[in-house]
Design a protein around this motif. Structure first.
Motif, mmCIF file in Angstrom:
data_model
loop_
_atom_site.group_PDB
_atom_site.id
_atom_site.type_symbol
_atom_site.label_atom_id
_atom_site.label_comp_id
_atom_site.label_asym_id
_atom_site.label_seq_id
_atom_site.Cartn_x
_atom_site.Cartn_y
_atom_site.Cartn_z
ATOM 1 N N ASN A 94 -5.325 -32.900 22.371
ATOM 2 C CA ASN A 94 -5.687 -31.483 22.237
ATOM 3 C C ASN A 94 -4.606 -30.511 22.716
ATOM 4 O OD1 ASN A 94 -8.301 -32.229 21.281
ATOM 5 N ND2 ASN A 94 -8.945 -32.563 23.389
ATOM 6 N N ALA A 95 -3.350 -30.888 22.603
ATOM 7 C CA ALA A 95 -2.266 -29.980 23.005
ATOM 8 C C ALA A 95 -2.131 -28.859 21.975
ATOM 9 C CB ALA A 95 -0.955 -30.740 23.137
ATOM 10 N N SER A 96 -1.910 -27.659 22.455
ATOM 11 C CA SER A 96 -1.714 -26.510 21.560
ATOM 12 C C SER A 96 -0.385 -26.651 20.822
ATOM 13 C CB SER A 96 -1.705 -25.215 22.374
ATOM 14 O OG SER A 96 -0.546 -25.169 23.196
ATOM 15 N N SER A 97 -0.208 -25.854 19.795
ATOM 16 C CA SER A 97 1.045 -25.902 19.033
ATOM 17 C C SER A 97 2.229 -25.512 19.915
ATOM 18 C CB SER A 97 0.967 -25.004 17.794
ATOM 19 O OG SER A 97 0.670 -23.681 18.155
ATOM 20 N N GLU A 98 2.004 -24.602 20.874
ATOM 21 C CA GLU A 98 3.084 -24.195 21.773
ATOM 22 C C GLU A 98 3.520 -25.359 22.673
ATOM 23 O OE1 GLU A 98 0.227 -22.500 21.448
ATOM 24 O OE2 GLU A 98 0.802 -20.528 20.671
ATOM 25 N N ILE A 99 2.554 -26.096 23.189
ATOM 26 C CA ILE A 99 2.880 -27.229 24.060
ATOM 27 C C ILE A 99 3.492 -28.364 23.239
ATOM 28 C CG2 ILE A 99 1.871 -29.025 25.532
ATOM 29 C CD1 ILE A 99 0.065 -26.806 26.700
ATOM 30 N N LYS A 100 2.991 -28.584 22.033
ATOM 31 C CA LYS A 100 3.592 -29.598 21.157
ATOM 32 C C LYS A 100 5.052 -29.255 20.862
ATOM 33 C CE LYS A 100 -0.553 -31.286 18.856
ATOM 34 N NZ LYS A 100 -1.326 -31.321 17.607
ATOM 35 N N GLU A 101 5.325 -27.968 20.701
ATOM 36 C CA GLU A 101 6.708 -27.541 20.448
ATOM 37 C C GLU A 101 7.597 -27.843 21.655
ATOM 38 O OE1 GLU A 101 9.243 -23.510 19.359
ATOM 39 O OE2 GLU A 101 7.094 -23.536 18.949
ATOM 40 N N ILE A 102 7.070 -27.641 22.856
ATOM 41 C CA ILE A 102 7.827 -27.981 24.067
ATOM 42 C C ILE A 102 8.109 -29.479 24.090
ATOM 43 C CG2 ILE A 102 7.680 -28.125 26.602
ATOM 44 C CD1 ILE A 102 6.111 -25.423 26.456
ATOM 45 N N PHE A 103 7.110 -30.301 23.725
ATOM 46 C CA PHE A 103 7.314 -31.755 23.670
ATOM 47 C C PHE A 103 8.403 -32.111 22.660
ATOM 48 C CE2 PHE A 103 2.639 -32.605 25.032
ATOM 49 C CZ PHE A 103 2.997 -32.534 26.368
ATOM 50 N N GLU A 104 8.427 -31.426 21.525
ATOM 51 C CA GLU A 104 9.431 -31.707 20.492
ATOM 52 C C GLU A 104 10.830 -31.311 20.953
ATOM 53 O OE1 GLU A 104 8.159 -29.991 16.772
ATOM 54 O OE2 GLU A 104 6.227 -31.011 16.908
ATOM 55 N N VAL A 105 10.956 -30.119 21.521
ATOM 56 C CA VAL A 105 12.270 -29.622 21.953
ATOM 57 C C VAL A 105 12.852 -30.492 23.064
ATOM 58 C CG1 VAL A 105 13.409 -27.686 23.129
ATOM 59 C CG2 VAL A 105 11.855 -27.239 21.237
ATOM 60 N N THR A 106 11.987 -30.989 23.951
ATOM 61 C CA THR A 106 12.456 -31.787 25.091
ATOM 62 C C THR A 106 12.578 -33.268 24.767
ATOM 63 O OG1 THR A 106 10.188 -32.048 25.888
ATOM 64 C CG2 THR A 106 11.469 -30.203 26.783
ATOM 65 N N GLY A 107 12.096 -33.682 23.595
ATOM 66 C CA GLY A 107 12.129 -35.099 23.230
ATOM 67 C C GLY A 107 10.952 -35.891 23.773
ATOM 68 N N PHE A 108 10.016 -35.218 24.425
ATOM 69 C CA PHE A 108 8.853 -35.909 24.978
ATOM 70 C C PHE A 108 7.928 -36.436 23.884
ATOM 71 C CE2 PHE A 108 10.299 -34.787 29.006
ATOM 72 C CZ PHE A 108 9.477 -35.309 29.981
ATOM 73 N N CYS A 109 8.048 -35.892 22.672
ATOM 74 C CA CYS A 109 7.230 -36.394 21.570
ATOM 75 C C CYS A 109 7.599 -37.834 21.237
ATOM 76 C CB CYS A 109 7.345 -35.498 20.339
ATOM 77 S SG CYS A 109 9.018 -35.288 19.744
ATOM 78 N N ASP A 110 8.807 -38.262 21.620
ATOM 79 C CA ASP A 110 9.228 -39.645 21.412
ATOM 80 C C ASP A 110 8.814 -40.564 22.559
ATOM 81 O OD1 ASP A 110 10.493 -38.883 19.030
ATOM 82 O OD2 ASP A 110 12.352 -38.399 20.092
ATOM 83 N N ILE A 111 8.465 -39.991 23.688
ATOM 84 C CA ILE A 111 8.105 -40.761 24.881
ATOM 85 C C ILE A 111 6.601 -40.891 25.015
ATOM 86 C CG2 ILE A 111 8.232 -40.804 27.410
ATOM 87 C CD1 ILE A 111 10.835 -39.137 27.139
ATOM 88 N N LEU A 112 5.884 -39.809 24.719
ATOM 89 C CA LEU A 112 4.430 -39.763 24.915
ATOM 90 C C LEU A 112 3.688 -40.029 23.619
ATOM 91 C CD1 LEU A 112 4.225 -36.428 26.974
ATOM 92 C CD2 LEU A 112 4.377 -38.756 27.886
#
Length: 98
Positions: free
Chosen positions: A77-95
């Motif tokens: 349930n992460a918002s689009s803003e938080i998902k964007e932070i995950f993408e910019v930081t590369g956390f979308c590949d870790i989490l």
């Protein structure tokens, strides 16, 4: 920030409300540090989380490292803003983000 923990056998859900930043990250750290023993499924519910800073990302990374050894961890349930932070930081590949 408000933290709500729900235990169900070997599953733990942590719902966050507000901002996870430099001021509130120690609060979350205290809630999970050394308290994940026996947890096989950890879920972070970000439905009501407005913001996450690098301090909050550090806590998630620490939790992910623990859960890699004993089970799984999901961010929901992460918002689009938080998902964007995950993408910019590369956390979308870790989490695992649902």
């Amino acid at each position: 920030m408000q933290i709500t923990k729900t235990n169900d056998n070997d599953s733990l859900t942590i719902a966050l409300k507000g901002r996870l930043d430099t001021l509130t990250a120690p609060q979350l750290d205290a809630e999970i540090q050394g308290k994940l023993d026996g947890v096989k499924s950890l879920v972070f519910d970000f439905k009501n989380l407005d913001y996450i800073s690098s301090a909050g990302l550090r806590i998630l990374l620490m939790a992910q490292k623990v859960m890699n050894k004993q089970g799984s961890m999901v961010v929901k349930n992460a918002s689009s803003e938080i998902k964007e932070i995950f993408e910019v930081t590369g956390f979308c590949d870790i989490l695992t983000i649902e």
